[in-house]
Design an enzyme around this catalytic site. Structure first.
Site, PDB file in Angstrom:
ATOM      1  N   HIS A  94       0.854  -1.191   0.000  1.00 44.26           N
ATOM      2  CA  HIS A  94       0.000   0.000   0.000  1.00 44.26           C
ATOM      3  C   HIS A  94       0.889   1.239   0.000  1.00 44.26           C
ATOM      4  O   HIS A  94       1.138   1.820  -1.038  1.00 44.26           O
ATOM      5  CB  HIS A  94      -0.948  -0.031   1.209  1.00 44.26           C
ATOM      6  N   CYS A 134      -0.623   0.067   9.542  1.00 42.72           N
ATOM      7  CA  CYS A 134      -0.788   1.462   9.102  1.00 42.72           C
ATOM      8  C   CYS A 134      -2.212   1.737   8.638  1.00 42.72           C
ATOM      9  O   CYS A 134      -2.836   2.709   9.043  1.00 42.72           O
ATOM     10  CB  CYS A 134       0.220   1.792   8.007  1.00 42.72           C
ATOM     11  N   HIS A 135      -2.720   0.858   7.769  1.00 42.85           N
ATOM     12  CA  HIS A 135      -4.084   1.050   7.284  1.00 42.85           C
ATOM     13  C   HIS A 135      -4.838  -0.272   7.232  1.00 42.85           C
ATOM     14  O   HIS A 135      -5.885  -0.372   6.592  1.00 42.85           O
ATOM     15  CB  HIS A 135      -4.083   1.697   5.897  1.00 42.85           C
ATOM     16  N   GLY A 136      -4.294  -1.306   7.856  1.00 41.15           N
ATOM     17  CA  GLY A 136      -5.024  -2.556   7.997  1.00 41.15           C
ATOM     18  C   GLY A 136      -5.006  -3.474   6.797  1.00 41.15           C
ATOM     19  O   GLY A 136      -6.056  -3.959   6.366  1.00 41.15           O
TER      20      GLY A 136
END
Ligand code: FES
Length: 184
Positions: free
Chosen positions: A129, A148-150
């Site tokens: 990502h 960080c964002h899953g």
């Protein structure tokens, strides 16, 4: 020739382990360029930008006897973390079982390791990502989780859930012997 181990080991499958603490041996090793005889290591936590001569080093060699089943090391290679994981039979079976699942970046497990070496998974340890470093043992698929964002990766390093678009990258590498790999 010796590589340097700079962190603690732990069993990522141990019940009750804190997922933030349980995953890595931190190893940072750079094999010297052709003709040189040693390896140079520094702590993985070193966040300084690599110097030009570091970037120029094309490959590293790593002694797999340093890794126990169910563990992984984190090497530093070309300024990036690199996971070398000694997978358990259960991890391999879970990865193979999902070969035909609805994968975002379809790839069979056998195409992500060397023939006959399913126990060794070597992947670049940056989330596809935005480049955070995932940790092993978290997430919904038994593999790596990027906090960080899953993003959730399975035990083959394939992206299964979350915003990351691609599997953890498999670098060019070869087995020099049963116990030594050359990466890059
Ligand atoms: Fe890993 Fe965003 S960087 S989920």
């Amino acid at each position: 020739m010796a590589d340097t181990v700079t962190g603690a080991t732990s069993d990522p499958h141990a019940a009750g382990d804190d997922p933030n603490r349980r995953d890595f041996i931190h190893i940072a090793a750079i094999a010297a360029a052709a003709g040189a005889v040693g390896t140079l290591a520094w702590p993985f936590i070193d966040q300084m930008n690599p110097s030009g001569d570091t970037l120029a080093l094309a490959s590293i060699e790593f002694d797999l006897t340093k890794v126990a089943e169910g563990q992984q090391v984190v090497l530093k290679w070309r300024g990036k973390p690199l996971f070398v994981r000694y997978r358990t039979p259960a991890e391999i079976a879970a990865a193979v079982k999902d070969d035909n699942a609805d994968l975002r970046d379809p790839q069979k497990d056998e195409d992500r390791h060397k023939p006959g070496k399913a126990e060794w998974l070597v992947v670049v340890g940056t989330c596809t990502h935005l480049g955070c470093v995932p940790t092993f043992g978290g997430g919904d698929y038994g593999g790596w989780f990027c906090p960080c964002h899953g993003s959730h990766y399975d035990t083959s390093g394939r992206i299964r859930k979350g915003p990351a678009p691609l599997n953890l990258a498999v670098p060019d590498y070869d087995f020099l012997s049963d116990t030594k790999v050359k990466i890059g």
